[in-house]
Design a protein around this motif. Structure first.
Motif, PDB file in Angstrom:
ATOM      1  N   PRO A  75       0.824  -1.221   0.000  1.00 48.24           N
ATOM      2  CA  PRO A  75       0.000   0.000   0.000  1.00 48.24           C
ATOM      3  C   PRO A  75       0.856   1.269   0.000  1.00 48.24           C
ATOM      4  O   PRO A  75       2.044   1.247   0.314  1.00 48.24           O
ATOM      5  CB  PRO A  75      -0.766  -0.126   1.319  1.00 48.24           C
ATOM      6  N   MET A  76       0.206   2.375  -0.333  1.00 50.47           N
ATOM      7  CA  MET A  76       0.817   3.698  -0.229  1.00 50.47           C
ATOM      8  C   MET A  76       1.120   3.979   1.239  1.00 50.47           C
ATOM      9  O   MET A  76       0.388   3.554   2.112  1.00 50.47           O
ATOM     10  CB  MET A  76      -0.212   4.695  -0.754  1.00 50.47           C
ATOM     11  N   ASP A  77       2.195   4.702   1.487  1.00 52.56           N
ATOM     12  CA  ASP A  77       2.574   4.977   2.871  1.00 52.56           C
ATOM     13  C   ASP A  77       1.827   6.159   3.464  1.00 52.56           C
ATOM     14  O   ASP A  77       1.162   6.888   2.773  1.00 52.56           O
ATOM     15  CB  ASP A  77       4.063   5.313   2.926  1.00 52.56           C
ATOM     16  N   PHE A  90       1.538   9.639   4.197  1.00 49.52           N
ATOM     17  CA  PHE A  90       1.885  10.294   2.964  1.00 49.52           C
ATOM     18  C   PHE A  90       1.839  11.803   3.132  1.00 49.52           C
ATOM     19  O   PHE A  90       0.975  12.343   3.789  1.00 49.52           O
ATOM     20  CB  PHE A  90       0.895   9.723   1.949  1.00 49.52           C
ATOM     21  N   GLY A  91       2.798  12.437   2.620  1.00 51.05           N
ATOM     22  CA  GLY A  91       2.808  13.888   2.726  1.00 51.05           C
ATOM     23  C   GLY A  91       4.110  14.473   2.235  1.00 51.05           C
ATOM     24  O   GLY A  91       5.103  13.772   2.055  1.00 51.05           O
ATOM     25  N   PHE A  92       4.066  15.761   1.993  1.00 52.97           N
ATOM     26  CA  PHE A  92       5.215  16.508   1.509  1.00 52.97           C
ATOM     27  C   PHE A  92       6.160  16.734   2.682  1.00 52.97           C
ATOM     28  O   PHE A  92       5.802  17.356   3.669  1.00 52.97           O
ATOM     29  CB  PHE A  92       4.697  17.839   0.950  1.00 52.97           C
ATOM     30  N   GLY A 108       9.360  18.094   2.430  1.00 57.12           N
ATOM     31  CA  GLY A 108      10.280  19.209   2.262  1.00 57.12           C
ATOM     32  C   GLY A 108      11.723  18.772   2.346  1.00 57.12           C
ATOM     33  O   GLY A 108      12.626  19.606   2.318  1.00 57.12           O
ATOM     34  N   TYR A 109      11.945  17.476   2.451  1.00 51.18           N
ATOM     35  CA  TYR A 109      13.313  16.996   2.553  1.00 51.18           C
ATOM     36  C   TYR A 109      13.789  16.574   1.170  1.00 51.18           C
ATOM     37  O   TYR A 109      13.643  15.411   0.789  1.00 51.18           O
ATOM     38  CB  TYR A 109      13.434  15.844   3.556  1.00 51.18           C
ATOM     39  N   SER A 110      14.341  17.503   0.461  1.00 58.10           N
ATOM     40  CA  SER A 110      14.816  17.278  -0.905  1.00 58.10           C
ATOM     41  C   SER A 110      13.715  16.561  -1.689  1.00 58.10           C
ATOM     42  O   SER A 110      12.538  16.886  -1.539  1.00 58.10           O
ATOM     43  CB  SER A 110      16.122  16.485  -0.889  1.00 58.10           C
ATOM     44  N   TYR A 111      14.042  15.576  -2.488  1.00 58.68           N
ATOM     45  CA  TYR A 111      13.011  14.885  -3.265  1.00 58.68           C
ATOM     46  C   TYR A 111      12.568  13.584  -2.581  1.00 58.68           C
ATOM     47  O   TYR A 111      11.984  12.715  -3.222  1.00 58.68           O
ATOM     48  CB  TYR A 111      13.526  14.589  -4.679  1.00 58.68           C
ATOM     49  N   ASN A 124      10.118  11.990  -0.251  1.00 56.30           N
ATOM     50  CA  ASN A 124       8.861  12.092   0.487  1.00 56.30           C
ATOM     51  C   ASN A 124       8.439  10.762   1.078  1.00 56.30           C
ATOM     52  O   ASN A 124       7.352  10.634   1.640  1.00 56.30           O
ATOM     53  CB  ASN A 124       7.757  12.628  -0.442  1.00 56.30           C
ATOM     54  N   THR A 125       9.300   9.768   0.918  1.00 53.49           N
ATOM     55  CA  THR A 125       8.997   8.461   1.482  1.00 53.49           C
ATOM     56  C   THR A 125       9.573   8.336   2.875  1.00 53.49           C
ATOM     57  O   THR A 125       8.999   7.678   3.736  1.00 53.49           O
ATOM     58  CB  THR A 125       9.586   7.364   0.578  1.00 53.49           C
ATOM     59  N   ARG A 136      -4.815   6.214   9.686  1.00 51.75           N
ATOM     60  CA  ARG A 136      -6.127   6.724   9.247  1.00 51.75           C
ATOM     61  C   ARG A 136      -6.997   5.548   8.841  1.00 51.75           C
ATOM     62  O   ARG A 136      -7.318   4.710   9.654  1.00 51.75           O
ATOM     63  CB  ARG A 136      -5.953   7.739   8.112  1.00 51.75           C
TER      64      ARG A 136
END
Lengths: 863, 290
Positions: free
Chosen positions: B49-51, B53-55, B57-60, B62-63, B160
């Motif tokens: 599944p998708m983790d 999840f969110g932006f 801001g740590y370089s590229y 987001n994982t 969630r």
């Protein structure tokens, strides 16, 4: 496409991705290749492991820069000035003037020695424009640009509709013998004109305009020079960061000019790799969905006041040159008409030429947007596109969508263009109410690549077949199914209709075999038609040399002819690769040539320039060209062939003229015809810029750029203090164009879950912005909000003594799907390159502030 | 930025305790373009599944990290400017100022997670890889602190809507694909062959040559991470999924000299026993009647 087409003869990449592995130096400029062509980039990495030097010239330090040996930062929109600087550096360098290779290549293979009309004047004489400019109409009369002594070229194109390819008709009129000076000394010869034109593009000027420090620029120039010549080749890779400018075509042309001077065109590890973006966008211009092209880059017929192709003869008179490969235009066009109209097309009725639509005005994508807003266009099909996010001035695009009577969206998800009426920012902000939008919106499900059969034509003109793996579910259908059955129903509707519109549809051949429970057309039957066949017996033709202009052959796209040379043999399915040209992997047009213009990989006598760089050469014993590739040249024409007087077609070219589509067979340093904004690439500022033009203060911006001045598309003035920052938009690896294919996929959405704008720490400090803060970006078109990504990969540059900040924003994001963000194109304006009608997305100006929009439209208020 | 140069340790550099026939990965970070095809191929093959999840801001990136539902994770480390704040132009060959590295389970020669697992769920396969048998795992989580690299984790859902299965998950080195003679999904997807799959001894030979080539091209800090000198230390004896790095391991958030936590058991027990004796003596002395 016209950038390469006008100078080399074909608007496409001249080389292959695989050939990059043979390069000694690769310059990636106007491209972020590692991020946007990651699979093709493997060949850059391979070249690097073999010792090649990789250079990345870009406003941002990106994932491509990380793998480069030299990173050269520059101001977005100044690439042409840098290329001009390289041209100036090269032709004044000791190496270029002492190594005999360069003059030999240039004298034989380019038009450097040609004498130009003595009335020609250039920007050095006229303060920034060329002779023949008509200011009120923002266009040029091109008489004074022609080869000296040639007949007057016919009436200039005054219309707003412009072909994406150079009209062969302009290139074709070489009735008198061409006057030359092989010593390149005559002040009116192309070489001396070029030299004068770029004389002020010094390293110091390049620094003032682009911000590149002089020592870095010189290092760039020296590296390219060192890696060009008999034994070494340099390749340039570019993508839309060159194309998407008001001087995009000319920027690409400057690279063609430079690579011709360096003798890199047509050679392994050399050439120009135009990196096209979508999986099959090359195919979509080859067999075009463009309003101004017929299949195989035949020009569309015109019906404007100054240009009327009222009959087949009239069209051919204007569009058919007497020399070069385009001499056979009649065969290509008539065969196309036979494919389209079948038995209805006869010699007596000009093969139904009167039924072919003709261009009466600008119907390009950018022109469509105001047509929708102004109520001229009533209905729209959107298939695999997302203009609510992906097109310039997306706010205006959405207003246009809201004004249509009907809209059909075929896609895999409910993309922004289908959801605009209930979910667009202006709806969320309460400015527009769904109940006030009258557009009837149809959302139809579209099949994905694995669910349909077909082919992709990739960036190197390579056609590769894609098998169907699984049937699409439920009501999901392929494009072929949709267009075929729509056409079938239209034909039923218009049966017996004798009006011109009715006859257009009734006369079309539209019979393809279908299969399966949904009557899916058999795609290979379409490939048969594209390949071409003789009408009498239906036999496939071997290639386009078999096509005729008397109605005995039919062919859907002459450049693809040969893809199915005999029954059951679909060459796009071939999958045998090797370490050289891989001629048995897929099918490359034309005629499976991999490296275009490869005659130039041998010297004028037909011998390879060096053992290390041999590719195609003349076999004296066999009397034919041979080598690792299909020769892009008449295979039995000897290197010392001299055309007899009155020869036509390819017979009119000598044995040392590699550019077979050009009228004189030579690469054009000076583009006497085919371009609207000048025969030589010239530095103009982007339409929106913080500074004036250091070279031509009186004519700072493109004198011929296509403008669309309207209250809902306002432009910024030069140096407008309200919008002081240069902004560039771009793509990330993780997402695809306007996001319809990626922002809805969880595994891709989580990689880049939200839109952002990259700013340098210097600018962040000036504006009090921390990494991750919300920021608002604004232009006269609109405002959008996003998250700040503060990074040293962006840096301020000193431009003509002034510190200029640049910011960058990926344009993938919108309001639908899982990964969302502010729409970058709400900021951009409708403004175009005059030749290609491509929008200027890569350099404009904006303002930026910390904070959020007054009425935030991000539903979750978080990133 | 100061960098600690990795000093080669003769006898230990480029050696591994991998058993004959062991299969693994060589992840050559110098070829990585940060495209994340490996992350996507892994998730797609294993239907993860998708983790959360969110932006970031740590370089590229987001994982964020390897987790119970992310088994390949690309790290991005920006080292753009030098100590005087100057931006780079001429750079060292291969992946200079923006380090990109596809992190994965190291499939240790001696694995801490396997030794800590009380149920025998974690096993060593016929390919010498380390795999968690999901039908045996009871979700106790003992393996999580036992991994010196922070790889294995429990799937606790995303906080969630998605409820996790509460079991331990990590890279299987595509055990199912290997048994059908296919290479792992990430290795197949990697466009630049940064991720290479094969016999560990072959990969180690290749890596040694590559490091020598890189150093000859001026990348002095290139080194193998996962041999007995660096990364495969402290009883681990080598990593079957090992790397070529161009900066000290700490820059990549990796331990340079990891140790199996089990190795601390005896010294810890002895210290505890000694402390107990010391308290006992102290208690006797202070509480005895005079």
């Amino acid at each position: 496409m016209p950038g390469l087409g006008a100078r080399l003869g074909r608007g496409g990449a001249t080389t292959t991705l695989q050939s990059l592995a043979d390069s000694d130096c690769i310059v990636i400029m106007g491209s972020n290749m590692a991020e946007n062509h990651p699979v093709g980039f493997r060949f850059v990495v391979r070249a690097k492991t073999r010792g090649a030097t990789v250079i990345h010239v870009d406003p941002r330090f990106s994932r491509t820069s990380a793998l480069a040996d030299l990173y050269v930062p520059l101001r977005a929109g100044t690439d042409l000035a840098v290329l001009g600087g390289l041209i100036n550096y090269v032709i004044n360098s000791e190496r270029w003037n002492t190594d005999p290779f360069f003059k030999e290549y240039v004298t034989h293979y380019t038009n450097a020695s040609v004498i130009i009309n003595p009335e020609y004047q250039g920007p050095e004489d006229l303060g920034g424009i060329f002779s023949g400019y008509i200011p009120e109409e923002r266009r040029y009369e091109t008489d004074t640009w022609q080869y000296a002594g040639q007949d007057e070229r016919p009436a200039a194109s005054e219309d707003k509709a412009q072909t994406a390819e150079p009209r062969p008709e302009y290139i074709g009129r070489l009735d008198e013998p061409v006057r030359r000076d092989p010593t390149l000394q005559d002040p009116n010869c192309v070489f001396q004109i070029v030299k004068r034109h770029y004389a002020r593009y010094t390293p110091e000027m390049v620094e003032r305009i682009s911000g590149i420090p002089q020592d870095v620029f010189i290092r760039l120039a020296e590296t390219i020079l060192e890696n060009s010549g008999r034994d070494r080749t340099t390749a340039f890779c570019y993508a839309v960061a060159w194309t998407q400018h008001t001087n995009g075509t000319q920027t690409i042309g400057a690279c063609a000019l430079l690579q011709l001077l360096l003798g890199n065109i047509g050679r392994p590890g050399g050439g120009i790799l135009a990196l096209r973006g979508h999986a099959t966008i090359q195919g979509s211009t080859d067999i075009p969905t463009l309003y101004n092209l017929l299949p195989g880059y035949l020009p569309m017929p015109m019906a404007t006041a100054l240009e009327r192709d009222e009959s087949l003869d009239a069209y051919l008179r204007r569009n058919r040159p007497m020399t070069g490969a385009w001499y056979n235009t009649p065969a290509y066009l008539v065969s196309l008409l036979k494919a389209w109209y079948g038995d209805a097309a006869t010699p007596e009725n000009d093969f139904c030429y009167d039924l072919v639509p003709k261009i009466g005005g600008d119907a390009s994508f950018q022109a469509m947007i105001p047509m929708m807003k102004d109520g001229i266009m009533k209905g729209l099909f959107v298939m695999g596109m997302n203009p609510a996010v992906g097109g310039q001035n997306a706010i205006l695009a959405r207003e246009g969508l809201a004004n249509l009577d009907w809209l059909v969206v075929r896609d895999v998800h409910e993309i922004e263009t289908a959801a605009f009426w209930w979910d667009a920012p202006e709806v969320r902000a309460g400015k527009v109410r769904p109940q006030d939008i009258k557009t009837e919106v149809f959302l139809l499900p579209a099949a994905l690549p694995g669910e349909k059969e077909g082919s992709f034509t990739n960036t190197q003109r390579l056609v590769q077949w894609h098998d169907k793996a699984i049937d699409p579910p439920d009501d999901v259908r392929s494009e072929v199914w949709f267009v075929y059955h729509l056409g079938r129903r239209l034909k039923e509707l218009y049966q017996g209709d004798d009006t011109p519109k009715g006859r257009q549809i009734a006369a079309l051949t539209w019979e393809y075999p279908t299969e399966g429970p949904h009557d899916e057309p058999v795609v290979e039957a379409i490939v048969r038609e594209i390949n071409g066949y003789t009408v009498a017996d239906g036999r496939l033709v071997p290639d386009y040399t078999a096509l005729r202009d008397d109605g005995s052959t039919a062919c859907g796209c002459w450049i693809y002819s040969g893809i199915m040379p005999e029954e059951g043999r679909n060459r796009a399915k071939d999958r045998r690769g090797d370490e050289r040209a891989s001629l048995e992997w897929g099918y490359s047009w034309p005629r499976n040539v991999r490296l275009l213009y490869n005659r130039a990989s041998a010297d004028p006598q037909g011998r390879p320039w060096s053992e290390r760089k041999k590719w195609v050469w003349w076999d004296e014993k066999e009397g034919r060209w041979t080598g690792y590739d299909t020769p892009d040249f008449p295979v039995t024409k000897p290197p010392d062939y001299v055309p007899p007087p009155g020869a036509v077609g390819l017979d009119a070219h000598p044995g040392d003229a590699p550019f077979v589509n050009m009228a004189d067979g030579r690469g054009w340093l000076f583009a006497a015809s085919g371009l609207r904004d000048g025969p030589l690439p010239t530095h103009y500022e982007p339409w929106e810029t913080p500074v004036g033009n250091a070279l031509y203060p009186e004519h700072p911006r493109s004198p011929a750029a296509n403008l669309l001045e309207r209250p809902d598309n306002r432009y910024h003035e030069i140096g407008d203090p309200r919008f002081p920052y240069v902004i560039t938009t771009y793509r990330l690896t993780e997402h695809h164009t306007a996001g319809g294919m990626s922002r809805f996929v969880p595994w891709l959405a989580e990689l880049q879950p939200h839109g952002f704008v990259e700013i340098s720490p210097e600018l962040a400090e000036e504006l009090g912005i921390n990494n991750g803060d919300w920021v608002v970006i604004s232009t006269l078109r609109g405002e959008t909000e996003s998250r700040a990504l503060v990074t040293e990969r962006l840096q301020p540059l000193v431009i003509n003594g002034k510190k200029i900040h640049q910011v960058g924003m990926p344009w993938h994001f919108g309001y639908s799907g899982i990964a969302k963000g502010g729409i970058a194109n709400d900021l951009s304006a409708l403004v175009e390159d005059p030749n290609s009608r491509i929008h200027e997305a890569k350099a404009f100006t904006c303002n930026l502030r910390k904070g959020r929009l007054t009425r935030s439209t991000d539903e979750e208020g978080r990133g | 930025m100061s960098t600690k140069v990795i000093r080669d340790q003769p006898g230990r550099t480029g050696t591994t305790g991998a058993r004959p026939g062991a299969m693994g990965f060589l992840t050559d970070t110098t070829l990585c373009i940060g495209c994340k095809a490996c992350e996507v191929a892994c998730k797609q093959w294993n239907q993860l599944p998708m983790d959360e999840f969110g932006f970031t801001g740590y370089s590229y990136d987001n994982t964020g990290d390897l987790s119970g539902t992310t088994w390949r994770h690309v790290a991005f480390i920006e080292r753009i400017s030098d100590s005087e704040g100057r931006r780079p132009t001429s750079m060292r060959a291969f992946q200079s100022n923006w380090l990109m590295m596809s992190d994965v389970c190291k499939h240790c020669v001696n694995a801490g997670c396997m030794e800590a697992c009380p149920t025998g769920a974690i096993i060593r396969t016929e390919f010498d890889t380390v795999v968690v048998q999901q039908d045996v795992c009871n979700g106790c989580g003992y393996c999580v602190p036992a991994c010196p690299f922070g790889v294995i984790a429990l799937d606790l859902g995303d906080g969630r809507a998605r409820v996790g299965d509460h079991k331990a998950h990590k890279c299987t080195l595509c055990y199912d694909r290997l048994r059908d003679g296919l290479e792992p999904a990430c290795a197949k997807a990697c466009p630049t062959d940064s991720i290479q799959f094969g016999l560990v001894e072959d990969l180690m030979d290749r890596a040694k040559q590559r490091v020598a080539d890189l150093r000859a091209q001026g990348v002095e800090e290139a080194h193998i991470y996962g041999d007995r000198a660096v990364g495969g230390t402290g009883g681990i004896d080598g990593l079957n999924a090992f790397f070529i790095l161009t900066a000290p391991p700490e820059v990549y958030n990796l331990p340079a000299q990891p140790e199996l936590p089990q190795r601390k058991t005896i010294p810890a027990s002895v210290s505890t026993a000694l402390a107990a004796v010391a308290f006992a003596v102290g208690a006797i002395l202070s509480l005895r009647r005079k």
